[in-house]
Scaffold this active site. Structure first.
Site, mmCIF file in Angstrom:
data_model
loop_
_atom_site.group_PDB
_atom_site.id
_atom_site.type_symbol
_atom_site.label_atom_id
_atom_site.label_comp_id
_atom_site.label_asym_id
_atom_site.label_seq_id
_atom_site.Cartn_x
_atom_site.Cartn_y
_atom_site.Cartn_z
ATOM 1 N N CYS A 268 20.080 56.611 70.915
ATOM 2 C CA CYS A 268 20.237 55.286 71.528
ATOM 3 C C CYS A 268 21.488 55.055 72.361
ATOM 4 C CB CYS A 268 20.079 54.218 70.463
ATOM 5 S SG CYS A 268 18.365 54.156 69.912
ATOM 6 N N LYS A 271 21.408 56.713 75.918
ATOM 7 C CA LYS A 271 20.378 56.177 76.834
ATOM 8 C C LYS A 271 20.591 54.687 77.103
ATOM 9 C CE LYS A 271 16.545 54.743 73.765
ATOM 10 N NZ LYS A 271 16.702 53.302 73.851
HETATM 11 P P1 NAD Z 1 10.555 57.532 68.035
HETATM 12 O O1 NAD Z 1 10.394 58.410 69.214
HETATM 13 O O2 NAD Z 1 11.126 58.066 66.772
HETATM 14 O O3 NAD Z 1 9.154 56.853 67.664
HETATM 15 C C1 NAD Z 1 8.274 56.332 68.598
HETATM 16 C C2 NAD Z 1 6.869 56.597 68.084
HETATM 17 O O4 NAD Z 1 5.929 55.881 68.894
HETATM 18 C C3 NAD Z 1 6.451 58.066 68.172
HETATM 19 O O5 NAD Z 1 6.045 58.519 66.884
HETATM 20 C C4 NAD Z 1 5.272 58.076 69.153
HETATM 21 O O6 NAD Z 1 4.286 59.028 68.837
HETATM 22 C C5 NAD Z 1 4.748 56.659 69.003
HETATM 23 N N1 NAD Z 1 3.967 56.137 70.132
HETATM 24 C C6 NAD Z 1 4.223 56.212 71.461
HETATM 25 N N2 NAD Z 1 3.266 55.564 72.153
HETATM 26 C C7 NAD Z 1 2.381 55.067 71.257
HETATM 27 C C8 NAD Z 1 1.182 54.305 71.352
HETATM 28 N N3 NAD Z 1 0.701 53.912 72.533
HETATM 29 N N4 NAD Z 1 0.528 53.997 70.226
HETATM 30 C C9 NAD Z 1 0.990 54.387 69.010
HETATM 31 N N5 NAD Z 1 2.117 55.113 68.860
HETATM 32 C C10 NAD Z 1 2.814 55.440 69.969
HETATM 33 O O7 NAD Z 1 11.451 56.301 68.552
HETATM 34 P P2 NAD Z 1 12.457 55.417 67.687
HETATM 35 O O8 NAD Z 1 13.738 56.152 67.489
HETATM 36 O O9 NAD Z 1 11.747 54.846 66.538
HETATM 37 O O10 NAD Z 1 12.784 54.255 68.735
HETATM 38 C C11 NAD Z 1 11.811 53.297 69.069
HETATM 39 C C12 NAD Z 1 12.498 52.182 69.841
HETATM 40 O O11 NAD Z 1 13.429 51.516 68.983
HETATM 41 C C13 NAD Z 1 13.294 52.638 71.047
HETATM 42 O O12 NAD Z 1 13.204 51.659 72.055
HETATM 43 C C14 NAD Z 1 14.724 52.710 70.533
HETATM 44 O O13 NAD Z 1 15.682 52.508 71.547
HETATM 45 C C15 NAD Z 1 14.744 51.542 69.563
HETATM 46 N N6 NAD Z 1 15.698 51.694 68.450
HETATM 47 C C16 NAD Z 1 15.848 52.890 67.825
HETATM 48 C C17 NAD Z 1 16.720 53.001 66.744
HETATM 49 C C18 NAD Z 1 16.923 54.308 66.032
HETATM 50 O O14 NAD Z 1 17.826 54.369 65.190
HETATM 51 N N7 NAD Z 1 16.163 55.350 66.299
HETATM 52 C C19 NAD Z 1 17.414 51.856 66.295
HETATM 53 C C20 NAD Z 1 17.216 50.643 66.963
HETATM 54 C C21 NAD Z 1 16.353 50.568 68.033
HETATM 55 C C1 UGA Z 2 23.241 53.084 66.567
HETATM 56 C C2 UGA Z 2 23.740 51.701 66.145
HETATM 57 O O1 UGA Z 2 24.786 51.855 65.167
HETATM 58 C C3 UGA Z 2 22.598 50.867 65.539
HETATM 59 O O2 UGA Z 2 23.079 49.547 65.244
HETATM 60 C C4 UGA Z 2 21.474 50.771 66.565
HETATM 61 O O3 UGA Z 2 20.370 50.060 66.031
HETATM 62 C C5 UGA Z 2 21.030 52.165 66.943
HETATM 63 O O4 UGA Z 2 22.161 52.921 67.478
HETATM 64 C C6 UGA Z 2 19.996 52.165 68.035
HETATM 65 O O5 UGA Z 2 19.924 51.242 68.830
HETATM 66 O O6 UGA Z 2 19.300 53.150 68.040
HETATM 67 P P1 UGA Z 2 22.667 55.359 65.332
HETATM 68 O O7 UGA Z 2 22.475 55.901 66.696
HETATM 69 O O8 UGA Z 2 21.661 55.627 64.281
HETATM 70 O O9 UGA Z 2 22.805 53.753 65.398
HETATM 71 O O10 UGA Z 2 24.034 55.914 64.766
HETATM 72 P P2 UGA Z 2 25.565 55.450 64.714
HETATM 73 O O11 UGA Z 2 26.006 55.513 63.320
HETATM 74 O O12 UGA Z 2 25.819 54.207 65.459
HETATM 75 O O13 UGA Z 2 26.253 56.664 65.497
HETATM 76 C C7 UGA Z 2 26.006 56.904 66.863
HETATM 77 C C8 UGA Z 2 26.905 58.025 67.353
HETATM 78 O O14 UGA Z 2 28.272 57.613 67.373
HETATM 79 C C9 UGA Z 2 26.862 59.274 66.479
HETATM 80 O O15 UGA Z 2 26.906 60.424 67.292
HETATM 81 C C10 UGA Z 2 28.111 59.163 65.636
HETATM 82 O O16 UGA Z 2 28.602 60.400 65.171
HETATM 83 C C11 UGA Z 2 29.065 58.532 66.637
HETATM 84 N N1 UGA Z 2 30.173 57.795 65.992
HETATM 85 C C12 UGA Z 2 29.922 56.679 65.263
HETATM 86 C C13 UGA Z 2 31.474 58.234 66.171
HETATM 87 O O17 UGA Z 2 31.724 59.264 66.838
HETATM 88 N N2 UGA Z 2 32.486 57.515 65.610
HETATM 89 C C14 UGA Z 2 32.263 56.393 64.876
HETATM 90 O O18 UGA Z 2 33.243 55.781 64.405
HETATM 91 C C15 UGA Z 2 30.940 55.963 64.703
#
Ligand code: NAD
Ligand code: UGA
Length: 439
Positions: A268, A271
């Site tokens: 995240c 991107k």
């Molecule tokens: P991911 O890639 O792990 O999961 C997405 C899933 O959606 C995949 O399993 C894929 O097969 C499925 N998919 C895609 N198109 C589909 C469809 N049409 N119907 C059913 N399934 C479908 O992604 P993620 O890490 O869970 O992230 C999802 C969103 O949440 C992103 O926008 C990301 O930025 C956001 N987000 C992620 C995190 C995180 O920690 N990973 C935290 C907060 C927000």
């Molecule tokens: C991060 C945010 O913390 C979540 O709140 C958010 O929902 C998520 O992104 C998202 O939008 O996907 P995550 O990516 O799971 O969560 O992990 P973090 O713990 O935030 O770490 C992100 C990166 O920063 C890692 O590479 C970690 O090693 C690095 N980091 C984190 C540092 O180098 N220093 C720090 O003090 C904290």
């Protein structure tokens, strides 16, 4: 209440499982059949501490089930349909919204035949740039679904590795909507949060979208700040950990996200800051802070590469032992992991690399193939190596027996990008230790 979650990845799976835990009936849908097969067998397709027993418990209680296809009749009875599909960076840096719009387009013919007296609420959990939720609503409206689909923005703030506790006990819930029914339906779903007095913010669709990107960008900024300071500390014979602690005790600054490292990674931050920059460009605003955060993150990884190269410069046929390749501890996620930027230039120079990661090995092998030799323990990885490189702060590395490690290594170099090792213990064990942010 009846809920469907489209996308069973890190966010969709955790969301669905936690909503089932709160007592709702939840169907999780994913187009990936392997993922669904594993879930149907009670196995989590991702490593997330604590999730598997919850999958099993809620499946057995018949509150949670899994499917590869959208079940029309059920979706048409649903109170809320969450969309949690990925929104990766496109080649230009904008968020690629194709998965989101594909899911929306799949829903349109189904919702057209909805006969319930109330509309479906479509809650977008995916991280999407400002204006996207309105575009989704417009798409439903154009398809004649104005009275059948209400789009709500419900960004997710969970962290991988701590996702279950973040989801059960969030700091806040953000709901962006443009009609009272949207807010009300989400509050009904989130009754358990309201009962526990977890703050629920009711804001506009645009504000909800901005809150998500701004939060991630701010956290990334804190990390780049401390990483830049770490490099300054290296030149000024100061330990950045002492500085970070002194700063963090000021409640206006706070101690979190001040850990120096090899640069932030993950699915995240990288991107999302690019996507925020792209939104700025689209609106004629150069996002100077965001550009610096990204540039500092790039420089940090280059700095680690330089530290390694300088240390092994005189060694013939150097071997590096890498501890941790995941982007952080407690996850198997390799997306944008610093290891993906740091190891390839070393491999290109003919350096042999062995690596160990407790959970990310299989995902890492899909990327590195056999260019990196994966081993089953830190000791096995270190055997014959000239330099020990720590890239991920897994708990087990904090207490590693450096005396045993030194005995099996060919050389005595440590590059610790996570500051997991005590420099005094390293010196006593005969190592030449470098820790990021320390002279
Ligand atoms: P991911 O890639 O792990 O999961 C997405 C899933 O959606 C995949 O399993 C894929 O097969 C499925 N998919 C895609 N198109 C589909 C469809 N049409 N119907 C059913 N399934 C479908 O992604 P993620 O890490 O869970 O992230 C999802 C969103 O949440 C992103 O926008 C990301 O930025 C956001 N987000 C992620 C995190 C995180 O920690 N990973 C935290 C907060 C927000
Ligand atoms: C991060 C945010 O913390 C979540 O709140 C958010 O929902 C998520 O992104 C998202 O939008 O996907 P995550 O990516 O799971 O969560 O992990 P973090 O713990 O935030 O770490 C992100 C990166 O920063 C890692 O590479 C970690 O090693 C690095 N980091 C984190 C540092 O180098 N220093 C720090 O003090 C904290």
């Amino acid at each position: 209440m009846d809920i469907s979650v489209i996308g069973a990845g890190y966010v969709g799976l955790v969301t669905g499982v936690c909503l089932a835990e709160f007592g709702h009936r939840v169907e999780l849908i994913d187009i990936n059949p392997d993922r669904i097969r594993l879930l149907q067998n009670g196995v989590s397709p991702i490593f997330e501490p604590g999730i598997e027993p919850m999958i099993v418990r809620n499946t057995e209680s018949k509150r949670l089930w899994f499917s590869t296809t959208l079940d029309g009749p059920r979706l048409n009875q649903c109170d809320v349909i969450f969309i949690a599909v990925s929104t990766p960076a496109s080649s230009t840096g904008d968020a690629d919204l194709s998965y989101l719009f594909n899911a929306v387009d799949q829903l349109i013919p189904i919702l057209s035949s909805r006969t319930t007296e109330y509309p479906a609420v479509i809650a977008i959990k995916s991280t999407v740039p400002v204006g996207t939720n309105q575009l989704v609503q417009d798409r439903f409206n154009t398809a004649g679904l104005t009275d059948k689909a209400i789009v709500v923005s419900n960004p997710e703030f969970l962290r991988e590795g701590a996702a279950i506790s973040d989801c059960i006990n969030p700091d806040r819930i953000v709901i962006g909507a443009s009609c009272p029914e949207g807010f009300q339906r989400m509050k009904n779903i989130y009754h358990s949060y309201i009962a526990r007095k977890i703050p629920i913010l009711e804001v506009s669709l645009f504000a909800a979208e901005h809150i998500k990107y701004a939060s991630n960008a701010f956290l990334a900024t804190k990390i780049s700040f401390i990483n830049e300071l770490a490099l300054l500390c290296e030149s000024t014979h100061t330990d950045v950990l002492e500085v970070a602690r002194g700063m963090g005790l000021d409640p206006r600054i706070g101690p979190s996200f001040l850990a120096p490292g090899p640069g932030f990674g993950g699915s995240c931050f990288p991107k999302d800051i690019r996507a925020l920059g792209a939104v700025g460009a689209c609106n004629g605003l150069q996002m100077k802070m965001i550009e610096s955060v990204e540039a500092i993150n790039h420089r940090q990884k280059q700095h680690v590469i330089t530290q390694i190269q300088d240390r092994i410069a005189g060694i013939k046929s150097p071997v590096i032992a890498v501890l941790g390749v995941a982007f952080k501890a407690n996850t198997d996620d390799m997306r944008d992991a610093p290891s993906l930027d740091i190891l390839p230039p070393l491999l290109k120079r003919g350096i042999r690399i062995a690596a160990y990661d407790p959970e990310a090995e299989s995902n890492a092998k899909l990327i590195f193939g056999d260019t990196v030799q994966f081993k089953s323990s830190p000791l096995e990885t270190a055997t014959g190596a000239h330099l020990l490189l720590i890239l991920t702060e897994w708990n087990e590395f904090f207490d590693i027996d450096l005396y045993s490690v030194k005995r099996v290594m060919e050389g005595n170099l440590i590059v610790d990008t996570r500051r997991v090792i005590d420099p005094n213990v390293a010196a006593a064990a005969g190592f030449n230790y470098y820790g990021i942010g320390r002279a």
